[in-house]
Design a protein around this motif. Structure first.
Motif, mmCIF file in Angstrom:
data_model
loop_
_atom_site.group_PDB
_atom_site.id
_atom_site.type_symbol
_atom_site.label_atom_id
_atom_site.label_comp_id
_atom_site.label_asym_id
_atom_site.label_seq_id
_atom_site.Cartn_x
_atom_site.Cartn_y
_atom_site.Cartn_z
ATOM 1 N N UNK A 71 18.576 12.820 14.638
ATOM 2 C CA UNK A 71 17.731 14.017 14.603
ATOM 3 C C UNK A 71 16.264 13.639 14.760
ATOM 4 N N UNK A 72 15.868 12.553 14.097
ATOM 5 C CA UNK A 72 14.468 12.151 14.221
ATOM 6 C C UNK A 72 14.143 11.727 15.642
ATOM 7 N N UNK A 106 9.066 3.369 7.830
ATOM 8 C CA UNK A 106 9.167 4.828 7.784
ATOM 9 C C UNK A 106 7.808 5.491 7.730
ATOM 10 N N UNK A 107 6.816 4.760 7.197
ATOM 11 C CA UNK A 107 5.493 5.358 7.062
ATOM 12 C C UNK A 107 4.728 5.335 8.374
ATOM 13 N N UNK A 108 5.193 4.549 9.352
ATOM 14 C CA UNK A 108 4.473 4.462 10.626
ATOM 15 C C UNK A 108 4.432 5.832 11.309
ATOM 16 N N UNK A 109 3.239 6.323 11.650
ATOM 17 C CA UNK A 109 3.160 7.596 12.357
ATOM 18 C C UNK A 109 3.593 7.402 13.804
ATOM 19 N N UNK A 110 4.670 8.080 14.208
ATOM 20 C CA UNK A 110 5.248 7.831 15.526
ATOM 21 C C UNK A 110 4.289 8.156 16.653
ATOM 22 N N UNK A 111 3.547 9.266 16.477
ATOM 23 C CA UNK A 111 2.615 9.655 17.537
ATOM 24 C C UNK A 111 1.625 8.517 17.807
ATOM 25 N N UNK A 112 1.083 7.936 16.735
ATOM 26 C CA UNK A 112 0.119 6.853 16.888
ATOM 27 C C UNK A 112 0.737 5.631 17.535
ATOM 28 N N UNK A 113 1.942 5.282 17.063
ATOM 29 C CA UNK A 113 2.640 4.114 17.586
ATOM 30 C C UNK A 113 2.928 4.297 19.075
#
Lengths: 223, 220
Positions: A153-154, A67-74
């Motif tokens: 939603x996410x 959950x902590x993974x930043x999606x934009x970065x990934x």
């Protein structure tokens, strides 16, 4: 307000490969595929862990870490590593985003079932799989659906960010608008995404009303 | 294209000062919304417990806010709060934090057993003292569980702000993407995850300090 009229009032925005209908379909396409894949992974896993209690600690810890993974970065990293030829590189971070809430809520839902209820089901002679299918899942359904709703939603929200790495979808309006200082376009895209997210939210509320047994829905759901 | 190593350590060394600036900016933009969110959620949650009819509408509104995509909200806010300002990023994050924390406060306060509340009344506690010394401490675990969720998502969401020019460590993602250069992206991801882990750890520690009785019970 004028911006919205500029954007939505322009007939050019309603047709062609960069029109609202096409972008909406693209958005729904990769949100839908990601959510489906995440469900295929997380639901059986969550049911299995919740039912057997095996590997629970490991699964929950890794789900919380994910959950902590930043999606934009990934997203940026995976697309850079794999290229943008297909939508596969974009699906990976979206699936990674959707799995944890589904997994954790399914597990928590099954764990939260009153142990007396579980014992009673076994006492009535139900086999393990029957207990799971006929007792545990129906009782845990509100939480399982909550997990699916959060995931959906996410995914819908984050699919917007995917436009930044060259994908289609409603995010295109936002990213292109920002790049060309076309503010009505950006705002219009943002409003469309927000509307879509609200529709998803509403849709799940309806599904919940239809699917959850009335006896169960008396219970207060926990976030 | 020549073969590019995944992480170029010398880049990290050379750019460490500017990474630190981004890191500090990131921490501020993630932390302020959580603190403000908690400060607002406490009274609203209390009101929700005292006047039950208020709670459902509040949760409804908060659910709607929570479902709004962060990037969309950043963009709608730009005309009001400005492009590339901290405020543009912090305002939506504050509302997300509230959306998680208000139900947590209400659930926490509702988890106070009735006989405990009645004992406090019988012992002559005034309502304020009862709240501060009995009800809030019992609510701590549930509130902190909400706070952990809020903190982790806040830390991770700040980076989306990079798309509107102010995203703390998120800038490293944009930078790496534009230059097709892995190192900043990986540094950004690792730092965000480490920040989230530290925040989570601090909150777990806070819970241990604030609820000494749960440890005593565990040991007994």
């Amino acid at each position: 307000m004028n911006w919205l009229i500029d954007f939505f009032g322009n007939p050019d925005n309603w047709s062609g490969p960069d029109g609202i209908p096409v972008r909406l379909l693209e958005h729904l396409e990769f949100s839908g595929i990601s959510l489906l894949l995440a469900m295929l992974i997380a639901l059986p896993l969550g049911l299995w862990i919740g039912h057997t209690g095996k590997g629970a600690l490991f699964a929950i810890l890794s789900a919380n870490a994910a959950r902590a993974l930043p999606t934009l970065g990934l997203l940026v990293l995976i697309v850079l590593l794999m290229g943008v030829g297909t939508i596969v590189p974009v699906l990976i971070p979206l699936v990674a985003l959707a799995v944890p809430p589904i997994l954790v809520n399914t597990y928590e839902g099954l764990r939260g079932v009153d142990p007396d209820l579980r014992d009673a089901a076994y006492g009535m002679g139900l086999r393990g799989s029957e207990v799971l299918g006929r007792v545990l899942v129906p009782v845990a359904l509100p939480l399982i659906l909550l997990g699916l709703r959060i995931a959906a939603i996410q995914v819908v929200s984050t699919a917007t960010v995917a436009a930044y790495v060259g994908l289609g979808g409603l995010g295109r309006f936002i990213v292109d608008g920002l790049a060309t200082k076309d503010f009505p376009r950006t705002i219009g895209g943002a409003v469309l995404v927000a509307l879509l997210a609200l529709i998803v939210q509403l849709g799940f509320a309806l599904v919940q009303r239809v699917m959850v047994s009335p006896g169960v829905s008396q219970r207060q759901t926990i976030r | 294209m020549h073969e590019e190593p995944l992480v170029r350590w010398d880049w990290i060394g050379r750019n460490w000062p500017s990474i630190q600036v981004l890191l500090a900016d990131h921490v501020v933009m993630a932390l302020v919304p959580i603190v403000i969110g908690l400060l607002v959620a406490l009274p609203l949650g209390l009101a929700g417990v005292r006047w039950r009819w208020l709670y459902q509408p509040t949760v409804g509104v908060m659910n709607v806010i929570y479902s709004l995509p962060s990037l969309a909200v950043f963009i709608v806010l730009i005309p009001v709060t400005g492009l590339a300002t901290r405020t543009t990023v912090m305002v939506p994050l504050t509302f997300y934090a509230m959306a998680v924390l208000i139900p947590a406060v209400v659930d926490g306060l509702s988890s106070v057993p009735d006989h405990v509340r009645q004992s406090a009344v019988a012992m002559g506690f005034t309502p304020l003292r009862r709240l501060l010394q009995v009800e809030l401490p019992i609510a701590v675990p549930v509130v902190l569980a909400g706070l952990r969720v809020a903190a982790v998502s806040s830390i991770s969401l700040v980076s989306v702000g990079a798309l509107v020019g102010r995203g703390g460590l998120g800038y490293l993602f944009i930078d790496g993407w534009q230059r097709q250069f892995y190192t900043p992206i990986i540094v950004g991801i690792v730092l965000v995850v480490v920040l989230a882990a530290i925040a989570d750890l601090l909150l777990v520690l806070a819970q241990r300090l604030l609820t000494p009785w749960s440890r005593a019970r565990g040991a007994a």
